[in-house]
Design an enzyme around this catalytic site. Structure first.
Site, PDB file in Angstrom:
ATOM      1  N   HIS A   1      -4.099   6.273  -1.565  1.00  0.00           N
ATOM      2  CA  HIS A   1      -4.696   6.372  -0.228  1.00  0.00           C
ATOM      3  C   HIS A   1      -3.645   6.716   0.833  1.00  0.00           C
ATOM      4  O   HIS A   1      -4.001   7.079   1.952  1.00  0.00           O
ATOM      5  CB  HIS A   1      -5.373   5.042   0.113  1.00  0.00           C
ATOM      6  CG  HIS A   1      -6.715   5.168   0.763  1.00  0.00           C
ATOM      7  ND1 HIS A   1      -7.466   6.333   0.778  1.00  0.00           N
ATOM      8  CD2 HIS A   1      -7.473   4.249   1.431  1.00  0.00           C
ATOM      9  CE1 HIS A   1      -8.608   6.119   1.418  1.00  0.00           C
ATOM     10  NE2 HIS A   1      -8.637   4.865   1.830  1.00  0.00           N
TER      11      HIS A   1
ATOM     12  N   TYR B   1       0.802  -1.229   0.000  1.00  0.00           N
ATOM     13  CA  TYR B   1       0.000   0.000   0.000  1.00  0.00           C
ATOM     14  C   TYR B   1       0.832   1.276   0.000  1.00  0.00           C
ATOM     15  O   TYR B   1       0.285   2.352  -0.242  1.00  0.00           O
ATOM     16  CB  TYR B   1      -0.923   0.034   1.226  1.00  0.00           C
ATOM     17  CG  TYR B   1      -1.958  -1.053   1.239  1.00  0.00           C
ATOM     18  CD1 TYR B   1      -3.014  -1.042   0.335  1.00  0.00           C
ATOM     19  CD2 TYR B   1      -1.881  -2.103   2.145  1.00  0.00           C
ATOM     20  CE1 TYR B   1      -3.973  -2.044   0.339  1.00  0.00           C
ATOM     21  CE2 TYR B   1      -2.837  -3.113   2.158  1.00  0.00           C
ATOM     22  CZ  TYR B   1      -3.876  -3.077   1.252  1.00  0.00           C
ATOM     23  OH  TYR B   1      -4.817  -4.068   1.257  1.00  0.00           O
TER      24      TYR B   1
ATOM     25  N   ASN C   1     -12.893   6.760   5.201  1.00  0.00           N
ATOM     26  CA  ASN C   1     -12.980   5.906   6.390  1.00  0.00           C
ATOM     27  C   ASN C   1     -12.007   6.303   7.497  1.00  0.00           C
ATOM     28  O   ASN C   1     -12.308   6.116   8.678  1.00  0.00           O
ATOM     29  CB  ASN C   1     -12.780   4.440   6.014  1.00  0.00           C
ATOM     30  CG  ASN C   1     -13.978   3.890   5.273  1.00  0.00           C
ATOM     31  OD1 ASN C   1     -15.103   4.321   5.495  1.00  0.00           O
ATOM     32  ND2 ASN C   1     -13.739   2.944   4.377  1.00  0.00           N
TER      33      ASN C   1
ATOM     34  N   PHE D   1      -4.997  -0.269   9.913  1.00  0.00           N
ATOM     35  CA  PHE D   1      -5.569   0.018   8.602  1.00  0.00           C
ATOM     36  C   PHE D   1      -6.379   1.302   8.683  1.00  0.00           C
ATOM     37  O   PHE D   1      -6.735   1.783   9.764  1.00  0.00           O
ATOM     38  CB  PHE D   1      -6.389  -1.172   8.086  1.00  0.00           C
ATOM     39  CG  PHE D   1      -5.521  -2.223   7.472  1.00  0.00           C
ATOM     40  CD1 PHE D   1      -5.100  -2.121   6.153  1.00  0.00           C
ATOM     41  CD2 PHE D   1      -5.068  -3.290   8.224  1.00  0.00           C
ATOM     42  CE1 PHE D   1      -4.264  -3.067   5.595  1.00  0.00           C
ATOM     43  CE2 PHE D   1      -4.233  -4.248   7.677  1.00  0.00           C
ATOM     44  CZ  PHE D   1      -3.831  -4.135   6.356  1.00  0.00           C
TER      45      PHE D   1
ATOM     46  N   ASN E   1      -9.367   2.322   8.293  1.00  0.00           N
ATOM     47  CA  ASN E   1     -10.627   2.438   9.021  1.00  0.00           C
ATOM     48  C   ASN E   1     -10.462   2.349  10.538  1.00  0.00           C
ATOM     49  O   ASN E   1     -11.446   2.431  11.267  1.00  0.00           O
ATOM     50  CB  ASN E   1     -11.641   1.399   8.536  1.00  0.00           C
ATOM     51  CG  ASN E   1     -11.179  -0.022   8.762  1.00  0.00           C
ATOM     52  OD1 ASN E   1     -10.019  -0.257   9.085  1.00  0.00           O
ATOM     53  ND2 ASN E   1     -12.079  -0.969   8.581  1.00  0.00           N
TER      54      ASN E   1
END
Length: 195
Positions: A23, A18, A117, A69, A71
């Site tokens: 993001h 990631y 989120n 993560f 969220n």
């Protein structure tokens, strides 16, 4: 004058798969700010993230990159803010922003989560307070709602990444105003920038 920033949080997802995705633009900003200040982010399990500190005009500024993560970003933010008694009005959260094109960045205070989120969890973990500052880093919108998730979880093109990095550099340059509590100056300077 607004409240001065004492905690800067860069949102993203953990893991190598990631780290270069859109993001993680908030993480890119905190990494750039840490480099500019000559500090290194190190893991601190107590705060569920990577942390660093630097001094600015006699004040301690804390950096945080949650290793949860996206969220669960509020877990890390609340843990550190609560321990050091940093009010929500002195927190700056850097995050990716679909509604701005690559090369744009904007400071603002307050507002909703806009479907993000990470912001949703931070608002929830801080007693539904929305009064923290945000640094919105433009990543562009893919055009339709069903393409948003693949868009934010993929790497930008080299051209888009260059634009995002230039906006991050400009945001880092204007962060001093946020640390002084001069939101208007920071907003005016950054809002006038387009890579």
């Amino acid at each position: 004058m607004a409240d001065p920033v004492r905690l800067i949080v860069g949102l993203g997802n953990p893991g190598r798969e990631y780290e270069d995705t859109r993001h993680n633009a908030g993480v890119w900003y905190v990494d750039a700010l840490a480099r500019r200040q000559g500090v290194f982010l190190t893991e601190d399990k107590k705060y569920f993230g990577l942390t660093a500190t630097f001094s600015f005009e006699g004040e301690t500024i804390r950096l945080l990159v949650p290793t949860t993560f996206m969220n669960r970003s509020g877990q890390a933010t609340a843990a550190l803010a609560n321990f050091f008694k940093i009010p929500v009005t002195q927190i700056l959260v850097a995050h990716d922003e679909l509604d701005l094109p690559p090369g744009c960045a904007r400071f603002k205070q307050g507002g909703g989560h806009g479907g993000h989120n990470g912001l949703r969890d931070i608002i929830s973990r801080h007693g539904n307070s929305r009064d923290f500052y945000r640094l919105r880093l433009g990543i562009g919108h893919p055009g339709s709602a069903d393409r948003v998730t693949p868009h934010v979880l993929s790497k930008p093109s080299k051209a888009d990444r260059d634009l995002i990095d230039r906006a991050i550099d400009e945001a880092v340059h204007n962060t001093a105003d946020m640390l002084r509590g001069d939101l208007n100056s920071a907003m005016n300077r950054l809002n006038g920038f387009k890579a």
